[in-house]
Design a protein around this motif. Structure first.
Motif, short mmCIF file in Angstrom:
data_model
loop_
_atom_site.label_atom_id
_atom_site.label_comp_id
_atom_site.label_asym_id
_atom_site.label_seq_id
_atom_site.Cartn_x
_atom_site.Cartn_y
_atom_site.Cartn_z
N ALA A 296 41.56 45.75 17.56
CA ALA A 296 40.24 45.20 17.86
C ALA A 296 39.31 46.36 18.22
CB ALA A 296 40.34 44.20 19.01
N SER B 73 48.45 43.04 16.74
CA SER B 73 47.28 43.78 17.19
C SER B 73 47.72 44.91 18.11
CB SER B 73 46.31 42.86 17.93
OG SER B 73 45.21 43.59 18.43
N ASN C 220 35.22 44.18 16.60
CA ASN C 220 34.70 43.47 17.77
C ASN C 220 33.17 43.56 17.74
OD1 ASN C 220 37.33 43.08 18.52
ND2 ASN C 220 37.08 43.84 20.61
N GLU D 60 36.97 39.97 17.47
CA GLU D 60 36.29 39.40 18.65
C GLU D 60 34.81 39.30 18.36
OE1 GLU D 60 37.57 40.97 22.43
OE2 GLU D 60 35.54 40.77 23.25
N GLU E 36 49.04 40.37 20.40
CA GLU E 36 48.47 41.65 20.83
C GLU E 36 49.31 42.32 21.91
OE1 GLU E 36 44.21 42.15 20.46
OE2 GLU E 36 44.15 42.33 22.65
N SER F 70 39.81 33.86 21.26
CA SER F 70 40.56 34.79 22.09
C SER F 70 40.76 34.14 23.46
CB SER F 70 39.78 36.10 22.27
OG SER F 70 39.48 36.69 21.02
N ASN G 177 42.78 47.13 21.87
CA ASN G 177 41.49 46.46 22.04
C ASN G 177 40.49 47.43 22.65
OD1 ASN G 177 39.65 44.00 22.44
ND2 ASN G 177 39.76 44.87 24.49
N ALA H 264 44.72 37.67 23.92
CA ALA H 264 43.95 38.78 24.49
C ALA H 264 44.29 38.97 25.96
CB ALA H 264 42.45 38.49 24.34
N HIS H 265 44.51 40.19 26.37
CA HIS H 265 44.78 41.40 25.55
C HIS H 265 46.20 41.83 25.87
CE1 HIS H 265 40.54 41.66 24.62
NE2 HIS H 265 40.23 41.67 25.90
#
Length: 832
Positions: free
Chosen positions: A478, A442, A505, A527, A411, A354, A445, A389-390
């Motif tokens: 995530a 994605s 995660n 993650e 993401e 990430s 998160n 990320a992110h």
């Protein structure tokens, strides 16, 4: 010239009908001949801080409504202050984009910790240019690839756009507001608001990605309007089900068709088809569809990232009016509940990292070529996958991933089903859905709402939006706080039920339960790890540095080390793989410390891209096609004679024999995950490891006690630059002893001097506690290493020379050749 173009275009059409023509060189003019995509990066005026709205009355300065009434700022073309057309910005600093003003600020302990203790705030940008009278009637579009964080844009004194994400690109049709001719100046003003934050990491501030002015036909391909992702049918044949969004700004309904040609790396047209004509109403758009069969293409993979070009040409009758080139790759992807991830029908464990988007010296204003540098470093480590990320990445990162063979988990920033944020999600999918590197969308998160029905519904809506635009890639999220597999029972209402692939995660101690709770869903570790270490440090000081032995980690990481994190994933054969936190260290979120630490201690590579111990550990875990053996730490421990030094061999060999000054210390079997460690009483000299597989020596690695620093050494990542004003190269600065060996304990100040067709655009050393300026002619070597980033000058050619000096050391000089290249088409800067 027109006749030549028509002949070329006829060749294109004939090649679509006659297979015998397919192997011939590309006949038509390139797509750039039918539209102009001009860089707007040069010559902006920049003002840090806000400007009062009443500082300048905009418009024509004429009040038509009497002395007691004013409509300035409320009428089109009559913006106040710095947004106004006639505002005097001559005293403002001139800057070129990309630009991050926050990285230029001094550190401030009172500033936001999560943003790296750098003051943010508000700033203004302005740019003026002219449009020739011949542009009248064309579609004129402004494109901003990224502005951190929020912004308001004005064109010719009219407020035209608000942007609510620093990671989302946006476009502005300025056709109705454009002014043409030698006597007319167009003005763009951008008020950037970086006081707010979208994330809990360093986000910078400013117009930090590229800007463009695009001129095209009234009937044209809309921005991000080509969808040409290849699909392999059940019969094994490949087809590109192309969908092309055509827009029309003309005054009446128009009819147009599209020709979609496929070209190989040599520029030969290998396939093509033409759509039926479609009708586009004035100020509207429609989609033209055509299926393009392609026979036996070379597949795209992480080892062989073969790329093709799709050229989409808009035809009005027999006349081409617009054209766009799109890079594509032929590959299949599949996430399976039992087999994990498959690329081209072959199982492939995702060995991912990430990453945030900042780099030493430049903040978030990362030169395009640095994305290549960063991905090459990750591939050298053995990584094959990258999580953005992110937030959505720069498009240049995805281009590099396509070229280099790096899989991407793409993401979005906001977990939100409201119209504004669904608009951002649609933009992301439309922009990125042709990239062969992108394998996952994605949606979130670690969102607090992910654990309940509200989060399940938000994810359901977002998933549906993605599927409207792309059915070839699965969605994930995530997820951490949901305790997905507690007691082997899944929460019946959580966001994992609304995505295609369950993303985890951390929670490694729950892997078996999560697998049991979702038996029919693919699973990936979105993650993991969160191991912390400070490059070149081997004794922990709990106020600012962490020893680089892969044995310190925060409480949320349920495995002890990077080695333990990967072991947990590797022992789940149905898992698709994982994405460690992180590949590169980043500013902000200075875990595990606060001030004076201003950047994270995560990262297999530091802010500059220098390897930490985790880099070598990952390399030993992930590289399968060659032996890997590295020893840590260094062997400079003067004053600690006879004291035990912890030694780690990062290796994929079966056994490792360790020798000190030629005498065997001990030979040990290497665990495939834990590897091998010793406690060695220190004595100066040479510590050498010999790795064996099947009883045969396959690798050697040694560290030596060096002498004192005697000279500097400069090592550029590349020895040549394109003279386009964009190409950049990182240069490593080291101190070496009398025998030419790098001194890993060197910490000293270095002065820098640059001459020739380029400039030093930033410096760094990877020290998370470093508060020195990242712009300027000085840098401090930290634990043996520092970095200077050099960038070519636009129109430059010749030798770019960097010279480094330090007190008491022999200086060093390196030369980088700058080659003349055609100038990037751009919009000339004119005074207002």
């Amino acid at each position: 010239m027109i006749r030549l173009f028509i002949l070329g275009f006829m060749t294109l059409c004939l090649s679509a009908l006659n297979p015998a023509v397919h192997a011939q060189p590309d006949g038509p003019a390139s797509s750039t001949a039918l539209r102009q995509t001009l860089s707007l990066d040069e010559g902006w005026r920049f003002h840090p801080g806000d400007i009062p709205r009443d500082s300048f009355a905009g418009g024509q300065g004429v009040n038509l409504y009497g002395p007691d009434i004013t409509y300035h700022g409320a009428k089109a073309g009559s913006a106040w202050g710095a947004a106004a057309r006639g505002y005097d910005d001559k005293s403002w600093k001139r800057v070129d984009l990309p630009h991050d003003w926050v990285v230029e600020q001094p550190f401030d302990e009172k500033a936001l910790k999560q943003q790296g203790y750098r003051p943010r705030g508000i700033a203004w940008y302005r740019r003026t240019f002219k449009l020739p009278a011949s542009d009248r009637g064309k579609n004129i579009e402004l494109q901003f690839d990224g502005v951190a964080t929020h912004c308001t844009v004005y064109v010719n004194g009219t407020e035209v756009h608000h942007n609510w994400s620093g990671y989302a690109s946006f476009q502005i049709d300025m056709t109705p507001l454009a002014r043409y001719g030698d006597d007319a100046v167009n003005t763009i003003a951008v008020r950037v608001d970086a006081e707010d934050a979208e994330g809990w990491w360093y986000e910078g501030g400013g117009i930090y990605r590229h800007t463009w002015l695009v001129k095209r036909s009234p009937v044209h391909i809309a921005t991000d309007g080509v969808y040409a992702n290849p699909v392999k049918g059940a019969d094994g044949r490949w087809v590109i089900p192309a969908e092309v969004t055509l827009a029309n700004i003309g005054s009446g309904t128009a009819s147009a068709a599209v020709d979609v040609g496929v070209f190989d790396a040599a520029g030969r047209r290998i396939a093509g088809s033409r759509s039926a004509p479609v009708r586009i109403v004035s100020q509207g758009d429609t989609v033209a569809k055509v299926a393009v069969p392609v026979a036996a293409p070379r597949l795209w993979s992480v080892e062989s990232p073969n790329l093709y070009t799709v050229r989409t040409t808009v035809l009005r009758g027999d006349r081409a009016v617009d054209s766009v080139d799109t890079s594509i790759g032929f590959r299949t992807i599949r996430f399976d509940a039992q087999k994990g991830f498959l690329l081209n029908d072959q199982p492939l464990k995702l060995q991912g990292t990430s990453n945030h988007q900042d780099h030493a010296g430049v903040g978030v204003a990362v030169p395009d070529s640095l994305w290549d540098f960063r991905l090459r470093k990750l591939k050298e480590m053995g990584s094959n996958a990258y999580r953005t990320a992110h937030n959505p990445p720069a498009k240049e990162l995805l281009d590099a991933a396509d070229r280099l063979g790096m899989l991407v988990m793409d993401e979005t920033r906001h977990f939100n089903a409201s119209p504004e944020y669904l608009k951002q999600l649609r933009w992301l999918v439309r922009r990125d859905r042709n990239h062969p590197s992108v394998i996952l969308w994605s949606l979130f998160n670690e969102e607090g709402l992910e654990v309940n029905e509200e989060g399940m519904e938000i994810a359901r809506v977002m998933n549906a939006v993605v599927k409207q635009l792309d059915t070839t890639r699965p969605t994930t999220g995530a997820q951490n706080m949901g305790q997905l597999g507690a007691d082997g029972k899944a929460n019946p209402k959580n966001a994992a039920h609304s995505v295609d692939v369950v993303g985890i995660n951390y929670q490694a101690d729950e892997y078996d339960k999560i697998r049991a709770a979702y038996p029919d869903k693919p699973i990936v570790s979105t993650e993991d790890t969160s191991q912390v270490m400070t490059r070149g440090e081997y004794t922990t000081d709990w106020s600012k540095v962490v020893a680089s032995y892969d044995d310190v980690y925060p409480g949320w990481a349920t495995t002890s080390t990077a080695r333990g994190a990967w072991e947990a994933i590797a022992k789940q054969p149905s898992f698709a793989g994982g994405f460690s936190w992180t590949g590169f260290a980043y500013r902000g979120e200075p875990t595990p410390y606060g001030w004076p630490s201003a950047s994270s201690h995560f990262g297999a590579l530091d802010l500059c891209g220098f390897p930490t111990t985790e880099f070598y550990v990952r390399q030993a875990l992930w590289v399968k096609d060659r032996p890997v053996l590295t020893l840590v730490p260094h062997w400079n421990w003067a004053g600690q004679e006879g004291q035990p030094i912890k030694v780690l061999a990062a290796t994929n060999t079966d056994t490792v024999a360790l020798y000190l000054n030629g005498k065997l210390v001990e030979e040990k079997k290497a665990d495939p995950f834990r590897m091998v460690e010793w406690q060695v009483p220190w004595a100066p000299g040479r510590l050498e490891a010999v790795g064996k597989k099947d009883g045969r020596e396959v690798a050697r690695f040694a560290v030596e006690t060096t002498g004192a620093p005697m000279a500097l050494r400069l090592t550029p990542d590349r020895n040549a630059l394109a003279g386009d004003g964009r190409d950049a190269v990182p240069v490593t600065v080291e101190a070496i002893d009398a025998q030419g060996r790098p001194v890993p304990t060197a910490n000293l100040a270095v002065a820098l001097d640059v001459s020739g067709p380029g400039a030093n655009i930033g410096v760094g050393n990877g020290d998370p506690n470093n508060h020195a300026p990242e712009k300027g002619d000085k840098v401090t070597i930290y634990n043996g290493l520092a970095q200077v980033i050099l960038q070519s000058r636009r129109g430059g050619a010749g030798s770019l020379v960097l010279r480094a000096t330090a007190a008491g050391l022999k200086p060093s000089e390196t030369m980088i050749g700058v080659r003349a290249v055609p100038a990037l088409p751009s919009v000339p800067v004119v005074a207002q």
